[in-house]
Structure formats: structure tokens, C-alpha cells
Write an enzyme that holds these catalytic residues in place. Structure first.
Site, PDB file in Angstrom:
ATOM      1  N   ASP A  50      15.540 -17.464 -22.663  1.00 10.99           N
ATOM      2  CA  ASP A  50      14.593 -16.422 -23.052  1.00 10.99           C
ATOM      3  C   ASP A  50      14.313 -16.601 -24.551  1.00 10.99           C
ATOM      4  OD1 ASP A  50      13.363 -13.737 -23.138  1.00 10.99           O
ATOM      5  OD2 ASP A  50      15.191 -13.221 -24.227  1.00 10.99           O
ATOM      6  N   ASP A  52      12.717 -13.750 -27.123  1.00 13.85           N
ATOM      7  CA  ASP A  52      12.999 -12.601 -27.992  1.00 13.85           C
ATOM      8  C   ASP A  52      14.431 -12.128 -27.841  1.00 13.85           C
ATOM      9  OD1 ASP A  52      10.494 -11.987 -29.336  1.00 13.85           O
ATOM     10  OD2 ASP A  52       9.717 -11.488 -27.346  1.00 13.85           O
TER      11      ASP A  52
HETATM   12  P1  TMP Z   1      11.316 -11.920 -24.083  1.00 14.29           P
HETATM   13  O1  TMP Z   1      11.109 -12.115 -22.625  1.00 14.29           O
HETATM   14  O2  TMP Z   1      10.978 -13.155 -24.884  1.00 14.29           O
HETATM   15  O3  TMP Z   1      12.638 -11.372 -24.449  1.00 14.29           O
HETATM   16  O4  TMP Z   1      10.212 -10.820 -24.579  1.00 14.29           O
HETATM   17  C1  TMP Z   1      10.180  -9.507 -24.147  1.00 14.29           C
HETATM   18  C2  TMP Z   1      10.502  -8.492 -25.216  1.00 14.29           C
HETATM   19  O5  TMP Z   1       9.306  -8.043 -25.852  1.00 14.29           O
HETATM   20  C3  TMP Z   1      11.111  -7.236 -24.602  1.00 14.29           C
HETATM   21  O6  TMP Z   1      12.474  -7.113 -24.930  1.00 14.29           O
HETATM   22  C4  TMP Z   1      10.323  -6.079 -25.187  1.00 14.29           C
HETATM   23  C5  TMP Z   1       9.480  -6.693 -26.254  1.00 14.29           C
HETATM   24  N1  TMP Z   1       8.145  -6.031 -26.426  1.00 14.29           N
HETATM   25  C6  TMP Z   1       7.838  -5.478 -27.669  1.00 14.29           C
HETATM   26  O7  TMP Z   1       8.669  -5.513 -28.578  1.00 14.29           O
HETATM   27  N2  TMP Z   1       6.607  -4.894 -27.841  1.00 14.29           N
HETATM   28  C7  TMP Z   1       5.667  -4.841 -26.842  1.00 14.29           C
HETATM   29  O8  TMP Z   1       4.551  -4.323 -27.041  1.00 14.29           O
HETATM   30  C8  TMP Z   1       6.010  -5.409 -25.550  1.00 14.29           C
HETATM   31  C9  TMP Z   1       5.020  -5.361 -24.435  1.00 14.29           C
HETATM   32  C10 TMP Z   1       7.260  -6.020 -25.400  1.00 14.29           C
HETATM   33 MG    MG Z   2      14.624 -11.129 -24.677  1.00 17.63          MG
END
Ligand code: TMP
Ligand code: MG
Length: 292
Positions: free
Chosen positions: A40, A42
Site C-alpha cells: 500500500d 499512504d
Molecule cells: P492508500 O490506499 O494508499 O493507503 O490511500 C488511502 C488513504 O487515503 C486512506 O487511508 C484515507 C486517505 N484519504 C484522505 O486522506 N483524504 C481523502 O479525501 C480520501 C478520499 C482518502
Molecule cells: Mg494506507
């Protein structure tokens, strides 16, 4: 354990040490030719905090700096304040969370589409952002590249942002594939929406990558290191074929006390509130040392 002292650190929790030990021994024995990595982005490859300060996710990058208007920042922040506690609430089931996450991603993406950003804006926003790759990420990427180990980055964030963060803070190598939500632009380079089906945190078991030939082509790589920070990330490699050894490494960054039991049931190794990739890198190093 396994001559890997990092696994014995107090912030590293393992429910079944014998199982983890066996999986790592098998991976060491099979060597780098049999390994593939699925991660992943974030809060897994990127940090949750940098020296104690919360860092941006891909979406948060767009709220920083002066490129996007105040109405975007205010509404995006309000959405996150409402939906993020639901995403990470250990008392709700994935089934309960899915419709709520679809709602969040839909609203966030519609909001961004209203801002008509330009292709070049993303690069500028990333350069000035607080998004940070974990300490050790460059070494991790470079070693995987040097040993030709494929790395699939599977993210519910924004692909364009991920590519820029990696190019800015490390190197985007040709063994890396980034599957995520990508912006769509018109001929003038102005954003008009998102490409393809939406990826949110809890639909990583579905979608184009599992239907594509990506995992088919890696059929001979029977060992998988899977890295995530959400329980939805556990399904990122569901499309993989012929898997013999899978090591699931989870980063638990928030609501640690409430979520620990659940994470220890689902992930083989749980790493608490860490800003580095040291544990993963220590395991990778052992596998690479077994190279003939
Ligand atoms: P990931 O799959 O790379 O971890 O990304 C998803 C992350 O993005 C999740 O933990 C929530 C975050 N997110 C935000 O911070 N702001 C937003 O507007 C959205 C839709 C998701
Ligand atoms: Mg994540």
C-alpha cells in the site's frame, strides 16, 4: 528470531512467532528469484508522522500550499474529519464501512474535479508538501530494483501524486507498478475527472489488477511480502497465483490500543507507530543475502 533482531523490538508484535519464522526461513531458502512485493502507499510506504508531526496522504497533499482554493481545502478537511474516524473504527465491520468509504471517495473526487487543476500543479504541490516516504524507503526501492524483484504499489490514493512523491524523494524504477486512482486530463492539460474504476480502502480485492495478467506473469514468484496499514490492504494480492509463502506486515499508526488485537489476528507482523521501513528492510536483507 531468525537472526533478525528487529523482530524482537518492543514495537514489533507477532501473534505466531513460529509461523513467521517458518515463512521467513522459506523465503530465505527460495531466494530473491521467488519473491514479489505488494505494498500500500499512504501510511505504509509513506509516513504517518515525521518527527512526531502528522504527514500528508496523497489526497492531503492537495490541501497544502496555495494552488487550490480555500473552498477545496475547507471541504476536503471537513470530509476527512468526518470519514477518517469511520475508516479506522475497529468496532465497525468492513461491510459496514464500504458504502461509507464509497461516499467519501466520491465526494472527495467530485470536489477535486471542480477545481480544474493542471497537470503541472501536482508536481508543484508535491514538492511543497509534507508527504514523506518512510526512512529506508530509498534503500528498499533500490534493493528491489537491483535484484529485479517486482513491487506492486496498490493505493486508494492518487496515482499522479504517488509518482511525483517517489520521483521527488526516491527513484521510480522499472520494476515498480503503481495501481491507483489516476487523474484524467483534457487536451489543454486540465483535469476533467478520474480514470477507470474508483479504488477505495476496502475494494482492493477487486478491480483491474486482479483481472489483468500482472499476477499471472509472476506465477513463478511464489513468495509474497504484503505490506499495509489498513485491514483492506490484506486483499491486495488476492489475485496472485501459486502462492506458497505470504508474509503480511501491517503498520498500525492510529487507535493503536483499540486495534492491536484485530491487527495481530490479521497481520503476521504488526509494527506500531514507526516512521521507518527498518523491519521490512531487515527481512529483505536476509532474503537478498541468500542470493547465490
Ligand atoms: P492508500 O490506499 O494508499 O493507503 O490511500 C488511502 C488513504 O487515503 C486512506 O487511508 C484515507 C486517505 N484519504 C484522505 O486522506 N483524504 C481523502 O479525501 C480520501 C478520499 C482518502
Ligand atoms: Mg494506507
Amino acid at each position: 528470531m531468525n537472526d533478525i533482531p528487529e523482530l524482537n523490538l518492543p514495537h514489533v508484535r507477532i501473534a505466531h512467532p513460529e509461523h513467521v519464522s517458518e515463512v521467513i526461513q522459506n523465503m530465505i531458502k527460495d531466494g530473491h528469484d521467488k519473491l514479489q512485493v505488494v505494498a500500500d502507499f499512504d501510511r505504509t510506504l509513506s509516513k504517518y508522522t515525521h518527527r512526531g508531526q502528522i504527514c500528508s496522504t496523497c489526497h492531503n497533499v492537495l490541501e497544502e500550499g496555495h494552488v487550490l482554493p480555500d473552498f477545496y481545502k475547507d471541504e476536503a478537511r471537513a470530509l476527512r474529519d468526518h470519514y477518517f474516524p469511520i475508516e479506522t473504527n475497529p468496532k465497525l465491520t468492513v461491510e459496514e464501512k464500504i458504502p461509507v468509504m464509497v461516499e467519501w471517495w466520491t465526494k472527495a473526487h467530485d470536489l477535486l474535479t471542480k477545481c480544474h487543476i493542471k497537470r503541472d500543479d501536482v508536481r508543484k504541490m508535491v514538492e511543497n508538501s509534507t508527504a514523506r516516504l518512510r526512512d529506508g524507503c530509498t534503500w528498499f526501492f533500490d534493493q528491489l530494483q537491483a535484484s529485479e524483484i517486482p513491487l506492486l504499489i496498490f493505493s486508494a490514493g492518487i496515482g499522479d501524486v504517488i509518482i511525483e512523491v517517489i520521483k521527488h524523494q526516491a527513484t521510480l524504477h522499472d520494476n515498480m507498478k503503481v495501481v491507483s486512482n489516476y487523474l484524467e486530463y483534457d487536451e489543454q492539460g486540465q483535469m476533467t475527472g478520474f480514470q477507470g474504476d474508483m479504488i477505495h480502502v476496502y475494494n482492493k480485492n477487486e478491480g483491474a489488477i486482479h483481472d489483468s495478467d500482472y499476477f499471472q506473469n509472476l506465477e513463478h514468484r511464489n513468495n509474497i511480502i504484503l505490506m499495509g496499514d489498513s485491514l483492506g490492504d490484506l486483499h491486495m494480492a488476492d489475485g496472485a497465483v501459486g502462492v506458497q509463502n505470504k508474509l503480511k506486515i501491517g503498520f498500525l499508526n492510529v487507535k493503536v490500543a483499540e486495534s492491536l488485537d484485530l491487527y495481530m489476528k490479521r497481520y503476521d507482523i504488526v509494527i506500531l507507530e514507526d516512521e521507518t521501513l527498518d523491519v521490512v528492510n531487515a527481512i529483505l536483507q536476509k532474503v537478498l543475502q541468500s542470493k547465490q
